[in-house]
Design an enzyme around this catalytic site. Structure first.
Site, short mmCIF file in Angstrom:
data_model
loop_
_atom_site.label_atom_id
_atom_site.label_comp_id
_atom_site.label_asym_id
_atom_site.label_seq_id
_atom_site.Cartn_x
_atom_site.Cartn_y
_atom_site.Cartn_z
N HIS A 507 1.87 0.44 -5.65
CA HIS A 507 1.34 0.93 -6.82
C HIS A 507 3.01 0.62 -8.16
CE1 HIS A 507 5.13 3.35 -5.55
NE2 HIS A 507 5.27 3.68 -6.29
N ASP A 509 5.16 2.52 -11.65
CA ASP A 509 5.28 4.29 -11.65
C ASP A 509 5.01 4.36 -13.17
OD1 ASP A 509 6.68 4.03 -9.22
OD2 ASP A 509 8.18 2.94 -10.20
N HIS A 579 5.54 -2.46 -6.58
CA HIS A 579 6.12 -2.21 -5.40
C HIS A 579 5.71 -0.85 -4.38
CE1 HIS A 579 7.50 1.36 -8.27
NE2 HIS A 579 7.64 1.58 -8.00
N ARG A 589 13.82 7.72 6.69
CA ARG A 589 14.57 7.34 5.66
C ARG A 589 14.73 8.67 4.97
NH1 ARG A 589 12.36 4.80 1.15
NH2 ARG A 589 12.86 2.87 0.51
#
Length: 635
Positions: A507, A509, A579, A589
């Site tokens: 996508h 941002d 990204h 994570r």
């Protein structure tokens, strides 16, 4: 011996059993229970049970909704507000309606407590997540036509979901799948009539279009009544999630129905006062007919009620000291002016293909290489090394000790689904997502639930990241926080075999990525005001989870970043930097996710509140040191 008693007892048992079965039949199985069973079956690879339970959950959800509408309208009719209105009469009617509703619902679906569901489930059904599971299950069961319908239904509420768009393209090429299989299963009658009318209008079938437009209006007002019935009671209006039309209201005219055309045009101008094209039409119709007309009464009544409700909202906001801004509900072009809209229901595989007329994200001036501000921060890769523009990879932003403290903070304050309206798995069902904002951590610190030192560390680290990004990209104006999030993604045990999805789909941002058209449309619902983004990683002891940049096709990977403590990737937020995140297949994570804006009008409200908290704490600390006051003595 009395031979009559055993049969009587047997008869009694039959009666009791019949009564029990009748009661059981009246109880609607809760949709959250069915939904949970379906999800469990899916992860156990029992796809037939997935379909059975998920379809049951959708039917239960729909039946519960329609029952609520019927019961509330019935109780409203049974207990009206009469002409002799008083305070006591008002509360009498409200309480009687409430008792009526409880009895009606219990008779139809069982005790209402059975159907109270969590916010997670509410959001999943609102965003049509069950259809995502269904399309995958039908795919496994080799029923592509049903999979296509489920995928299409899901995509209508999630147009930004790149993978689903790609799935729809693949379904088109499968044998046995026809255009008529791409239906929106959640479409409302007024939406269906409206879209069918538009199709006939485009084919110059005006008589057919008129009939369907009229039908759409009738069904719309019915839907409005149902919607208002469902709005009774406490509500949440976060982010204004709702469906809205993509089409403008169309005036329908044929040669022998100019009076109706005039009435329609005048009605249109009720909502779009002064619109030039329609005003000219009104003048023309008046000249031809030699008379004036009146708008439709049902539409005029609808608008009067809207204005009365708006007036009440304004009065209420002033009394309660709450901010309220009147929205411009109808734009001059005739479309609903809702910034956070999602597409209205559509059918047919051509409907989700991007159309022209959208704004393309404008390129930014490119500068980079400014000072890194803080001692010890290391430049690892610049835009050239990362095969793109406005990209940077930095190490040693914070220490190992800071990373450990922030991870410990995350375990205490992050909440499942935070930042994604309670959806615990917003991007993939194979990972759990947890998050927390700066203001929330400061609140926890103030309440003593976490060390205030740790909460302030999160605040300070995010400011450190902002200053580095602002300086490195040599920005001429202040970079403001748009959103700050402490986030952790955890691989769900037992769900990692044969994964082919991403932890976070590709996508951009601040624009809607359209890989097929090789464009990124800078328009709502994208966060168009975001200018720069950054991710500060807190650990690397997990499998998968690499951050990746791609070309605008969302497929070709141009750079990959392996997270580790103190590493930060920063980049401009537009279509130049698509990204995503590869699947986290084991472990957890954690990172600090930051989005920034150059427009002060879009500064993060929670950040401004956090700034005030920090200033108050600093002031309190100074006073305490000056006067040696024990805070407990003030209680």
């Amino acid at each position: 011996m009395d031979h009559g008693k055993p049969p009587a007892a047997g008869l009694s048992s039959v009666v009791v059993l019949s009564a029990v079965l009748a009661c059981a039949a009246a109880v609607l199985q809760p949709h959250d229970l069915l939904y949970d069973n379906a999800v469990r079956a899916f992860y156990n690879s029992d796809y037939e049970e997935t379909v059975r339970a998920m379809e049951g959950a959708l039917r239960s959800h729909s039946q519960l909704r329609s029952t609520k509408v019927r019961c509330r309208l019935r109780c409203q009719d049974q207990h009206p507000f009469d002409g002799t209105f008083s305070d006591l009469r008002f509360f009498d009617v409200v309480l009687r309606r409430s008792a009526c509703l409880d009895k009606c619902m219990e008779d139809k679906v069982g005790a209402q407590s059975l159907h109270k569901v969590s916010e997670d489930v509410v959001q999943d059904f609102t965003r049509r997540i069950p259809y995502n599971f269904l399309q995958l299950a039908y795919q496994k069961l080799k029923q592509p036509e049903k999979a296509a319908a489920a995928a299409h239904t899901y995509f209508q509420a999630n147009p930004e979901h790149v993978e689903m768009g790609q799935n729809l393209e693949q379904y088109k090429d499968l044998e046995g799948v026809r255009e008529q299989h791409f239906v929106d299963r959640e479409v409302r009658p007024h939406q269906r009539s409206f879209m069918d009318a538009v199709r006939l209008y485009d084919k110059d079938d005006y008589e057919g279009a008129i009939s369907l437009f009229e039908e759409a209006l009738v069904e719309y007002f019915k839907a409005d009544v149902a919607c208002r019935a469902l709005c009774q009671g406490p509500q949440k209006f976060e982010d204004h999630d709702h469906l809205s039309y993509r089409y403008s209201l169309l005036e329908v005219v044929s040669v022998d129905r100019l009076e109706d055309a005039l009435q329609s045009a005048l009605t249109y101008l009720l909502f779009h006062d002064g619109e030039e094209f329609m005003t000219e039409n009104v003048v023309f119709y008046r000249e031809v007919l030699g008379q004036d007309g009146e708008p439709r009464e049902d539409a005029a009544r609808y608008l009067r009620r809207h204005k009365q409700e708006l007036e009440l909202l304004l009065i209420g906001s002033q009394i309660m000291g709450a901010d309220f801004t009147e929205a411009n509900y109808w734009s001059s072009t005739g479309g609903r002016n809702d910034l956070n809209r999602i597409p209205s229901s559509t059918d047919g595989w051509m409907e989700y293909v991007p159309i022209s007329g959208k704004k393309i994200a404008a390129p930014q001036q490119l500068k980079e290489g400014g000072p890194l501000v803080f001692e010890g921060v290391q430049l690892v890769q610049n835009s050239g090394d990362l095969n793109g523009t406005q990209r940077v990879l930095l190490d040693h932003i914070i220490s190992e000790q800071d990373c450990a403290e922030l991870r410990s903070l995350a375990q205490a304050v992050t909440m499942a689904g935070d930042g994604y309206k309670g959806r615990t798995s917003p991007h993939t069902p194979n990972e759990k997502f947890e998050g927390a904002t700066v203001l929330k951590t400061l609140q926890y610190g103030y309440e003593g639930r976490v060390p205030m030192k740790s909460a302030r560390l999160f605040y300070n680290v995010s400011e450190r990241a902002r200053r580095i990004i602002e300086s490195y990209f040599m920005l001429n104006s202040t970079l403001h926080f748009s959103y700050t999030h402490l986030v952790c993604r955890t691989a769900i045990t037992g769900q990692q075999d044969h994964r082919n999805d991403l932890s976070h789909p590709i996508h951009a941002d601040n624009c809607l990525l359209d890989p097929d058209a090789h464009e990124c449309w800078k328009e709502p619902p994208a966060y168009t005001y975001r200018d720069y983004s950054a991710l500060l990683y807190l650990n690397g002891d997990f499998d998968g989870g690499e951050f990746i940049f791609t070309k605008i096709d969302a497929k070709t990977v141009t750079a990959s970043v392996k997270p580790k403590c103190g590493r930060m990737v920063g980049f401009s937020s537009g279509g130049e930097n698509p990204h995503g995140v590869k699947a986290v297949t084991s472990g957890q994570r954690c990172a600090v996710a930051l989005w920034f804006t150059l427009d002060p009008l879009f500064r993060e409200l929670e950040r401004l509140q956090a700034d005030e908290v920090i200033q108050a704490l600093d002031k309190q600390s100074v006073l305490s040191q000056s006067f040696s006051i024990n805070p407990r003595d003030e209680l």
